[in-house]
Design a protein around this motif. Structure first.
Motif, mmCIF file in Angstrom:
data_model
loop_
_atom_site.group_PDB
_atom_site.id
_atom_site.type_symbol
_atom_site.label_atom_id
_atom_site.label_comp_id
_atom_site.label_asym_id
_atom_site.label_seq_id
_atom_site.Cartn_x
_atom_site.Cartn_y
_atom_site.Cartn_z
ATOM 1 N N THR A 36 30.397 37.580 38.500
ATOM 2 C CA THR A 36 31.845 37.578 38.328
ATOM 3 C C THR A 36 32.366 36.312 37.629
ATOM 4 N N PRO A 37 31.930 35.102 37.985
ATOM 5 C CA PRO A 37 32.454 33.931 37.261
ATOM 6 C C PRO A 37 32.137 33.951 35.769
ATOM 7 N N SER A 38 31.009 34.517 35.377
ATOM 8 C CA SER A 38 30.683 34.556 33.951
ATOM 9 C C SER A 38 31.528 35.572 33.200
ATOM 10 N N VAL A 39 32.031 36.585 33.859
ATOM 11 C CA VAL A 39 32.834 37.632 33.223
ATOM 12 C C VAL A 39 34.323 37.323 33.337
ATOM 13 N N ARG A 40 34.703 36.484 34.289
ATOM 14 C CA ARG A 40 36.116 36.209 34.548
ATOM 15 C C ARG A 40 36.811 35.634 33.317
ATOM 16 N N MET A 41 36.100 34.802 32.537
ATOM 17 C CA MET A 41 36.727 34.198 31.360
ATOM 18 C C MET A 41 37.046 35.238 30.292
ATOM 19 N N ASP A 45 42.830 36.337 29.661
ATOM 20 C CA ASP A 45 44.052 36.587 28.890
ATOM 21 C C ASP A 45 44.900 37.663 29.535
ATOM 22 N N GLU A 46 44.287 38.674 30.092
ATOM 23 C CA GLU A 46 45.049 39.732 30.751
ATOM 24 C C GLU A 46 45.779 39.185 31.968
ATOM 25 N N LEU A 47 45.160 38.262 32.698
ATOM 26 C CA LEU A 47 45.810 37.671 33.858
ATOM 27 C C LEU A 47 46.976 36.806 33.428
ATOM 28 N N VAL A 48 46.850 36.059 32.336
ATOM 29 C CA VAL A 48 47.925 35.187 31.855
ATOM 30 C C VAL A 48 49.095 36.034 31.377
#
Length: 67
Positions: A36-41, A45-48
């Protein structure tokens, strides 16, 4: 008939050995989430963008990044 008792003792011993190995691997962090941490980045943009809709217009994140 005595073979059954020997097989039962061996099977219980093997089961206890694998259970101890499982407990050791869980405590050492082998089942921690490493994906998950490697895919979170990739989805940051969708979260921002979803947070921008919640902010007042004068606090737009995109205008702060351009300055």
């Amino acid at each position: 008939m005595s073979v059954i008792y020997v097989l039962l003792a061996i099977s219980i011993s093997v089961a206890v050995l694998f259970f101890m190995a499982f407990i050791f691997s869980v405590k050492s962090g082998q089942y921690d989430d490493a994906y998950t941490p490697s895919v979170r980045m990739l989805f940051e943009d969708e979260l921002v963008k979803s947070q921008v809709g919640e902010l007042p217009p004068d606090m737009d994140i995109n205008t702060e990044q351009n300055n």
